[in-house]
Design a protein around this motif. Structure first.
Motif, PDB file in Angstrom:
ATOM      1  N   ARG A  38     -15.941 -50.228  28.040  1.00 13.74           N
ATOM      2  CA  ARG A  38     -14.487 -50.310  28.128  1.00 13.74           C
ATOM      3  C   ARG A  38     -13.846 -49.517  26.976  1.00 13.74           C
ATOM      4  N   THR A  41      -8.577 -49.267  21.935  1.00 10.84           N
ATOM      5  CA  THR A  41      -7.668 -48.549  21.042  1.00 10.84           C
ATOM      6  C   THR A  41      -8.142 -48.752  19.615  1.00 10.84           C
ATOM      7  N   CYS A  42      -8.540 -47.665  18.970  1.00  9.56           N
ATOM      8  CA  CYS A  42      -9.097 -47.795  17.617  1.00  9.56           C
ATOM      9  C   CYS A  42      -9.272 -46.409  17.028  1.00  9.56           C
ATOM     10  N   ILE A 117     -12.102 -65.342  30.725  1.00  4.12           N
ATOM     11  CA  ILE A 117     -12.116 -66.807  30.625  1.00  4.12           C
ATOM     12  C   ILE A 117     -10.689 -67.354  30.617  1.00  4.12           C
ATOM     13  N   ALA A 166      -0.309 -51.439  15.281  1.00  8.88           N
ATOM     14  CA  ALA A 166      -0.837 -50.069  15.163  1.00  8.88           C
ATOM     15  C   ALA A 166      -0.570 -49.312  16.455  1.00  8.88           C
ATOM     16  N   GLU A 168      -1.943 -45.659  18.334  1.00 11.99           N
ATOM     17  CA  GLU A 168      -2.938 -44.598  18.196  1.00 11.99           C
ATOM     18  C   GLU A 168      -2.844 -43.605  19.346  1.00 11.99           C
ATOM     19  N   TRP A 198      -3.009 -42.117   9.908  1.00 11.12           N
ATOM     20  CA  TRP A 198      -4.355 -41.552   9.737  1.00 11.12           C
ATOM     21  C   TRP A 198      -4.575 -40.397  10.700  1.00 11.12           C
ATOM     22  N   GLY A 266     -14.549 -62.272  13.861  1.00 12.10           N
ATOM     23  CA  GLY A 266     -13.916 -60.964  14.040  1.00 12.10           C
ATOM     24  C   GLY A 266     -12.403 -61.072  14.094  1.00 12.10           C
TER      25      GLY A 266
HETATM   26  C1  LIG Z   1      -5.002 -48.613  16.697  1.00 18.15           C
HETATM   27  C2  LIG Z   1      -6.126 -49.293  15.975  1.00 18.15           C
HETATM   28  C3  LIG Z   1      -6.970 -48.567  15.128  1.00 18.15           C
HETATM   29  C4  LIG Z   1      -8.023 -49.192  14.457  1.00 18.15           C
HETATM   30  N1  LIG Z   1      -8.848 -48.432  13.681  1.00 18.15           N
HETATM   31  C5  LIG Z   1      -9.910 -49.015  13.069  1.00 18.15           C
HETATM   32  C6  LIG Z   1     -10.850 -48.222  12.339  1.00 18.15           C
HETATM   33  O1  LIG Z   1     -10.744 -46.999  12.276  1.00 18.15           O
HETATM   34  N2  LIG Z   1     -11.894 -48.846  11.734  1.00 18.15           N
HETATM   35  C7  LIG Z   1     -12.058 -50.218  11.800  1.00 18.15           C
HETATM   36  O2  LIG Z   1     -13.009 -50.744  11.218  1.00 18.15           O
HETATM   37  N3  LIG Z   1     -11.200 -50.980  12.508  1.00 18.15           N
HETATM   38  C8  LIG Z   1     -10.142 -50.420  13.150  1.00 18.15           C
HETATM   39  N4  LIG Z   1      -9.289 -51.188  13.904  1.00 18.15           N
HETATM   40  C9  LIG Z   1      -9.560 -52.633  14.017  1.00 18.15           C
HETATM   41  C10 LIG Z   1     -10.693 -52.867  14.974  1.00 18.15           C
HETATM   42  O3  LIG Z   1     -10.426 -52.233  16.213  1.00 18.15           O
HETATM   43  C11 LIG Z   1     -10.919 -54.354  15.208  1.00 18.15           C
HETATM   44  O4  LIG Z   1     -10.885 -55.027  13.983  1.00 18.15           O
HETATM   45  C12 LIG Z   1     -12.276 -54.626  15.900  1.00 18.15           C
HETATM   46  O5  LIG Z   1     -12.277 -54.076  17.186  1.00 18.15           O
HETATM   47  C13 LIG Z   1     -12.533 -56.130  15.964  1.00 18.15           C
HETATM   48  O6  LIG Z   1     -13.698 -56.351  16.715  1.00 18.15           O
HETATM   49  P1  LIG Z   1     -13.859 -57.692  17.563  1.00 18.15           P
HETATM   50  O7  LIG Z   1     -15.211 -57.635  18.159  1.00 18.15           O
HETATM   51  O8  LIG Z   1     -13.470 -58.857  16.742  1.00 18.15           O
HETATM   52  O9  LIG Z   1     -12.728 -57.607  18.713  1.00 18.15           O
HETATM   53  P2  LIG Z   1     -12.487 -56.510  19.852  1.00 18.15           P
HETATM   54  O10 LIG Z   1     -13.110 -55.234  19.502  1.00 18.15           O
HETATM   55  O11 LIG Z   1     -11.005 -56.534  20.103  1.00 18.15           O
HETATM   56  O12 LIG Z   1     -13.236 -57.104  21.117  1.00 18.15           O
HETATM   57  C14 LIG Z   1     -12.766 -58.233  21.807  1.00 18.15           C
HETATM   58  C15 LIG Z   1     -13.345 -58.226  23.203  1.00 18.15           C
HETATM   59  O13 LIG Z   1     -12.984 -59.438  23.870  1.00 18.15           O
HETATM   60  C16 LIG Z   1     -12.635 -59.173  25.210  1.00 18.15           C
HETATM   61  N5  LIG Z   1     -11.760 -60.263  25.698  1.00 18.15           N
HETATM   62  C17 LIG Z   1     -10.470 -60.508  25.326  1.00 18.15           C
HETATM   63  N6  LIG Z   1     -10.004 -61.590  25.988  1.00 18.15           N
HETATM   64  C18 LIG Z   1     -10.999 -62.032  26.780  1.00 18.15           C
HETATM   65  C19 LIG Z   1     -11.098 -63.112  27.726  1.00 18.15           C
HETATM   66  N7  LIG Z   1     -10.079 -63.954  27.976  1.00 18.15           N
HETATM   67  N8  LIG Z   1     -12.273 -63.303  28.371  1.00 18.15           N
HETATM   68  C20 LIG Z   1     -13.324 -62.458  28.142  1.00 18.15           C
HETATM   69  N9  LIG Z   1     -13.271 -61.410  27.271  1.00 18.15           N
HETATM   70  C21 LIG Z   1     -12.122 -61.193  26.603  1.00 18.15           C
HETATM   71  C22 LIG Z   1     -11.940 -57.811  25.124  1.00 18.15           C
HETATM   72  O14 LIG Z   1     -11.932 -57.125  26.351  1.00 18.15           O
HETATM   73  C23 LIG Z   1     -12.786 -57.086  24.067  1.00 18.15           C
HETATM   74  O15 LIG Z   1     -13.851 -56.362  24.625  1.00 18.15           O
HETATM   75  C24 LIG Z   1      -8.229 -50.590  14.596  1.00 18.15           C
HETATM   76  C25 LIG Z   1      -7.387 -51.333  15.438  1.00 18.15           C
HETATM   77  C26 LIG Z   1      -6.343 -50.700  16.129  1.00 18.15           C
HETATM   78  C27 LIG Z   1      -5.452 -51.512  17.018  1.00 18.15           C
END
Ligand SMILES: Cc1cc2nc3c(=O)[nH]c(=O)nc-3n(C[C@H](O)[C@H](O)[C@H](O)COP(=O)(O)OP(=O)(O)OC[C@H]3O[C@@H](n4cnc5c(N)ncnc54)[C@H](O)[C@@H]3O)c2cc1C
Length: 386
Positions: A38, A41-42, A117, A166, A168, A198, A266
């Motif tokens: 998937r 946005t990052c 969920i 943010a 992007e 950035w 996270g």
């Molecule tokens: C524009 C932008 C730029 C960024 N740039 C950076 C960077 O350069 N470097 C960096 O370290 N961090 C960056 N970040 C932060 C980073 O993207 C997040 O901190 C990171 O993705 C967190 O990881 P995670 O696994 O906690 O959550 P996520 O990566 O958000 O993953 C969560 C997952 O849960 C799933 N989900 C959500 N709701 C449900 C549901 N109800 N049921 C089942 N699944 C669900 C989603 O589809 C997703 O796949 C950026 C963020 C943004 C918005």
């Protein structure tokens, strides 16, 4: 089937937790609402501290290895700092996250994608998760479902989270613009108020974005981003591949991140750095802490997860609180901060060293204070108006 742990969300937090648990023989199911791989946005900046912490090599899904940083101010390049040691890698999140999930699956985790969920019930023995008409049962439930966490919402955790905003854009630019950017990651603290812009190079395009590092309503971010892009003559005539906004946690507050058999990690636990918005490292770090605590839980050494909350606060939120202190200073005085950084090698070494992971944010604040006289002397010697 009763799983030991159900993980909601297949981002870095969920995938790494599932990998670590599966490696120890724990029966894990990941539920992900999107179909994998998937888009996410990052900026895709993976700092050296995150690379070091990941439990396996991710070299195969890296776009570029950053050679260092460019510090700019309102679209103007102030200086380029080559960093001799590995500093950061740049990834595309669809590929990177999918790779992490594949490692978890190889280690024995189960995954079901396209499952959103919608309900959680728990008692003394288990947690029941509902997704439409489907039901899944686990002994523990990990909410790794990002900053808009449904797990947090359904269990009443982190009701008043602090988040920034943010935006992007992924831009296809000319070959000259790509080579002008080179392997350098740009950070510009003069492009908007209370945040930074950035430019992160990818193999065949640029990720250009902005982080408004304050909570509440953000006005004019899109106009700020357009102005920032227009100031880079090299980007003229770009082709916009995507433009998306998303929230980023402003971590650093002591919080409760578990209730009964459910816990968050996270972004769902609001763990991102309130200065640069870095979240991947904290997603992986919280997954590592969670894996250790879950193993203790299954060995019977711990009958509830309050130790997990305690460790998140001590090992992560305390550092993020220090990052917040630093951020407040940088975003209140961006002009002074950028000028000092431009002219002081000492400050460059400490700031880039912190991004790399050589220093904690607490050490950063202490070192900057201690080194202030030499930073000021270096800056006065090289002074030019911004
Ligand atoms: C524009 C932008 C730029 C960024 N740039 C950076 C960077 O350069 N470097 C960096 O370290 N961090 C960056 N970040 C932060 C980073 O993207 C997040 O901190 C990171 O993705 C967190 O990881 P995670 O696994 O906690 O959550 P996520 O990566 O958000 O993953 C969560 C997952 O849960 C799933 N989900 C959500 N709701 C449900 C549901 N109800 N049921 C089942 N699944 C669900 C989603 O589809 C997703 O796949 C950026 C963020 C943004 C918005």
């Amino acid at each position: 089937v009763v799983y030991d742990v159900i993980v909601v969300g297949a981002g870095p937090a969920g995938a790494v937790l599932a990998y670590l648990l599966a490696c120890c023989g724990i029966k894990v199911l990941i539920l992900e609402k999107a179909n994998l791989p998937r888009y996410k946005t990052c900026g895709g900046g993976l700092t050296y501290k995150a690379i070091r912490l990941l439990p396996f090599d991710v070299h195969d899904c890296v776009e570029l290895e950053a050679a260092g940083g460019i510090v700019g101010f309102a679209g103007r390049e102030l200086f380029r700092a080559a960093v001799e040691q590995p500093f950061a890698w740049l990834v595309m999140r669809d590929r990177f996250d999918h790779f992490l999930v594949q490692q978890a699956v190889k280690a024995g985790a189960h995954i079901m994608d396209g499952v959103r969920i919608s309900g959680i019930e728990q008692d003394d023995m288990q947690v029941v998760v509902r997704a439409g008409s489907d039901t899944f049962i686990g002994k523990l439930l990990a909410g790794a479902d990002g900053v808009n966490s449904v797990v947090a919402m359904l269990t009443g955790l982190l009701r008043n989270r602090a988040v920034g905003t943010a935006l992007e854009a992924e831009l296809e630019v000319s070959a000259e613009a790509l080579s002008a950017q080179g392997m350098y990651a740009t950070f510009d603290f003069g492009a908007l108020q209370g945040g930074y812009a950035w430019i992160f190079p990818k193999r065949d395009h640029l990720s250009v974005g902005m982080f408004a590092a304050y909570p509440g309503k953000v006005v004019g971010l899109r106009a700020d981003l357009e102005r920032f892009i227009s100031r880079h003559v090299g980007m003229k005539g770009y082709h916009q591949l995507s433009l998306r906004g998303h929230r980023i946690p402003l971590g650093g507050r002591q919080s409760i991140v578990h209730t009964g058999r459910v816990f968050l990690l996270g972004d769902a636990a609001n763990l991102a750095d309130p200065w640069l918005g870095e979240g991947i490292y904290y997603a992986v770090l919280s997954a590592s802490i969670a894996a250790e605590e879950i193993l203790r839980f299954f060995k019977g050494g711990l009958d509830e997860l309050s130790h997990y909350t305690h460790r998140i606060n001590v090992e992560i939120n305390r550092q993020l609180e220090q990052a917040y202190r630093f951020a407040r200073w940088v975003y209140r005085f961006p002009r002074i901060g950028s000028a000092l950084l431009r002219h002081s090698r000492v400050m460059q070494q400490v700031v880039f060293g912190t991004i790399r992971g050589d220093y904690s944010f607490q050490q950063l604040n202490q070192l900057l204070l201690r080194q202030l006289p030499s930073i000021l002397v270096q800056s006065l010697k090289g002074r030019t108006a911004l």
